[in-house]
Each structure stands twice: as structure tokens, then as C-alpha cells.
Scaffold this active site. Structure first.
Site, mmCIF file in Angstrom:
data_model
loop_
_atom_site.group_PDB
_atom_site.id
_atom_site.type_symbol
_atom_site.label_atom_id
_atom_site.label_comp_id
_atom_site.label_asym_id
_atom_site.label_seq_id
_atom_site.Cartn_x
_atom_site.Cartn_y
_atom_site.Cartn_z
ATOM 1 N N LYS A 238 0.852 -1.189 0.000
ATOM 2 C CA LYS A 238 0.000 0.000 0.000
ATOM 3 C C LYS A 238 0.886 1.238 0.000
ATOM 4 C CE LYS A 238 -1.916 -1.565 3.708
ATOM 5 N NZ LYS A 238 -2.749 -1.664 4.942
ATOM 6 N N GLY A 291 -7.308 1.503 5.690
ATOM 7 C CA GLY A 291 -6.502 0.309 5.469
ATOM 8 C C GLY A 291 -7.297 -0.969 5.656
ATOM 9 N N ASP A 292 -8.137 -0.996 6.691
ATOM 10 C CA ASP A 292 -8.982 -2.173 6.929
ATOM 11 C C ASP A 292 -9.985 -2.346 5.793
ATOM 12 O OD1 ASP A 292 -7.657 -2.298 9.380
ATOM 13 O OD2 ASP A 292 -9.207 -1.141 10.397
ATOM 14 N N ASP A 328 -15.022 4.569 11.234
ATOM 15 C CA ASP A 328 -14.235 3.477 10.668
ATOM 16 C C ASP A 328 -15.046 2.587 9.734
ATOM 17 O OD1 ASP A 328 -12.712 4.484 12.807
ATOM 18 O OD2 ASP A 328 -11.727 2.562 13.109
#
Length: 371
Positions: A238, A291-292, A328
Site C-alpha cells: 500500500k 486500510g482495513d 471506521d
């Protein structure tokens, strides 16, 4: 299978992805500013692995979360909220002696100098996870087992657990590992962050940020990072606004050999296919959870057997969905909507600009392009 040394056969799989790790109750600020100045907070949930499970379930996959929470109201909230996304939480264990972890954060980007996070997770129920108290039958019940380096940093028992779960064994599911280097967790922890390299090399699919590879291991550059992770069949690098680079190739296979890394030193590997997928232009509301979400999008497309480029594009789209909301988690774009965007040619993909509300089902691809 009753434990790490148990039988190797797995029952017929009914779960797509099992995610194991700590989830916490997070308190989000009502306004920007220092923690000392924020007058009130809204309650949410946070946890790398549970975030992935929730995103996958919202995208239509059969996802399960395995964790450990306190026998308290915060534990109730976590289990109920994660279950509300459609995630199977039946393997979550309650600890009558230890509390559920919580944390507070400011509204700024995690990488900003003014960003503050106050964790209250030391001695949490999740930090007591170990090979002796995790239900292995449920952990290995999916097509994919998703882990992260955060769990390994919580305690010596948690590190031992992650080592057991990434150990080679016949018939193990595909093991996905997000490095998720968190320096504050490793200070005074069970081992130096270099243990993350050991763990990553035992897995089949690895997500790692270019910045965290340099911070944790002192390794810079895409080719050097891949050279440090030779065993995983797929390494997803990433690169922030520069996009993602995916290395994919045939590997000796950690499932049936001692894949701690040493036995493959000097081994010959098949040449990689290297796929670079540009990131999208996104009007960011809050840079948390991306990112998750990327991992969830990539795993979703992997489960569907899509080409590598499309897997990374689905990762970018899932990340964009989260980046354009305050928390999130969010509802991902409908599958057919995401598939239409993923199918765009390179020029059209490069013109996309996504802002709040872009995931609405009635938004056609041309409506989210830049002028």
C-alpha cells in the site's frame, strides 16, 4: 480440532472469512481540537480485524469475528454492534476478570502531528487471548483466516497465539495478514516489531504499507520489500496516494512447510507478476479505517476469483467508501455499482473523484467523474 496440535481435517466450510483480533469501543470527538479541549464524544467501535469482518459482511460475504471481550456493557456493545453488520460473533468469548478495551481519539488524521489517541487497553480481555483459550474449530472454519500484527503486539500470549495460527499445517485456510505496525504497542512489549516480518513470511497474503515497512524494518522500495517477504503468494504494498502494487507468484507454500522463513532462504521462486493500480481521488472526510476497508475489498474480490487488478481496485473503492464518512465503518457500494467502476478503462478510472454520498446505488460511473 481442539487446539494448535489438534487434528488437521476441517469440516465443510460455511464461512468465507474468519477475522481474529481485538475490537474496542472508540470515542469519537464532537469537534476538532486537543483531547483536553473536546467537550464530548460519540461512541463507536474500532478494531482492525472486526472492521474487516463488518465490511465483508456488509458486502454480502459470510464473515465471522473471533475475539475476547469483558463481561461488561462495552463488551455487550461490541458484540451487538458487530453482529448487527451480519457478522457471526458466536465464537467471541467473555472474560469475567478483564475489561473490554476502549480508546479516545482526536478528529485529525492519524499521521498528523496534532493527532492524539488515548488507549485504555492494557490488561484488556483481548490481551489474554492465547492458544489455550481460543476456539480453534471456529478459527479455522473459513476459506480465509484474517489476522493482523496488532494482535501479536498485545501480549506474550497473543504473540504465541498468532505464531500458532500462522504455523504450517495441512489443510489450513488461506491466511491473510495485515502488518498494521503500531509502534506504541511494541514499546516494552513481548518482542521487537521485527517479529512482524517473521509472522508475515508465514502467511499466504500480506498487506503492508510502504511507510510502515521502512518504519518497522528499515526496508525501503517495492522490490526490497518483496525480497524481504519472499514466501507469501501475494504481497499487497500500500503506497498511499500513489496507489497499490501487488506482487503475485507461485511460492513454496507455508501451509505444508516450516514457513518461518529460514528454510526458504536462497530458494528459487517463480517470477512475480507485478500489478500497479493507481489510487482514486477522494474528498476525504476522515482518514481512519481506510486500510482495513482496503483489505476487505481486496479479500472480497479474491473470494470471487477476480483478477489481481480488480482486487486492488475493489480495495481502493472500499477504502474510498470509508474515507468519505466520519467513522471506521460504512455501508459499502452495492456490488454491481462497484463492479461497474472497476470495469472502467484506465483513463476513466484515473478521472474518478469520489466524495461523500458516492456509494448511493443510483450514482452512475459518469456522475462521480471529475469535470
Amino acid at each position: 480440532m481442539s487446539g494448535p496440535a489438534g487434528g488437521t481435517a476441517r469440516a465443510a466450510t460455511t464461512t468465507d472469512v474468519v477475522c481474529l483480533g481485538e475490537s474496542m469501543v472508540t470515542f469519537l470527538p464532537s469537534q476538532p481540537g486537543r483531547l483536553a479541549d473536546v467537550p464530548s464524544f460519540g461512541r463507536g467501535i474500532g478494531g482492525a480485524e472486526s472492521n474487516v469482518a463488518c465490511a465483508l459482511a456488509a458486502a454480502g460475504h459470510r464473515a465471522a469475528w473471533v475475539g475476547r471481550v469483558g463481561a461488561d456493557g462495552f463488551g455487550d456493545h461490541l458484540v451487538e454492534t458487530i453482529g448487527g453488520y451480519g457478522v457471526d460473533t458466536s465464537a467471541v468469548r467473555r472474560d469475567p476478570e478483564r475489561p473490554t478495551g476502549i480508546y479516545f481519539r482526536t478528529a485529525t488524521d492519524r499521521g498528523a502531528a496534532a493527532h492524539e489517541v488515548a488507549y485504555y487497553r492494557a490488561g484488556s480481555a483481548a490481551s489474554a487471548m492465547s492458544p489455550a483459550n481460543v476456539p480453534y474449530e471456529e478459527v479455522f472454519a473459513g476459506r480465509v483466516l484474517h489476522l493482523s500484527g496488532i494482535t501479536a503486539a498485545l501480549s506474550a500470549d497473543c504473540l504465541e497465539l498468532v505464531r500458532e495460527l500462522t504455523a504450517p499445517r495441512p489443510g489450513r485456510p488461506l491466511v491473510s495478514f495485515d502488518v498494521n505496525h503500531r509502534p506504541h504497542l511494541w514499546r516494552g512489549g513481548p518482542a521487537d516489531a521485527s517479529v512482524l516480518l517473521e509472522l508475515a513470511r508465514r502467511c499466504d497474503l500480506v498487506f503492508v504499507g510502504e511507510d510502515e515497512a521502512e518504519e518497522a524494518w528499515g526496508i525501503a522500495g517495492a522490490e526490497a520489500i518483496r525480497a524481504a517477504l519472499p514466501e507469501p503468494a501475494v504481497v499487497v504494498l500500500k503506497r498511499g496516494s500513489a496507489g497499490a502494487t501487488v506482487f503475485s507468484g507461485l511460492r513454496p507454500g507455508p501451509r505444508s512447510s516450516n514457513a518461518g522463513g529460514a528454510e526458504n532462504d536462497g530458494a528459487e521462486f517463480a517470477p512475480d507478476t507485478v500489478t500497479h493500480v493507481p489510487a482514486l481521488l477522494v474528498d476525504v472526510v476522515a482518514a481512519v479505517g481506510a486500510g482495513d476497508a482496503f483489505a476487505a475489498g481486496f479479500l472480497s474480490a479474491t473470494l470471487r476469483g477476480l483478477p489481481v487488478r480488480d482486487r486492488a481496485r475493489h480495495g481502493h473503492l472500499m477504502a474510498a467508501a470509508v474515507l468519505t464518512v466520519p467513522g471506521d465503518l460504512t455501508e459499502p457500494p452495492a456490488r454491481d455499482h462497484a463492479d461497474r467502476l472497476v470495469a472502467l478503462d484506465d483513463e476513466a478510472w484515473g478521472r474518478l473523484r469520489l466524495g461523500p454520498g458516492w456509494t448511493a446505488a443510483d450514482r452512475a460511473p459518469e456522475e462521480v467523474r471529475t469535470p
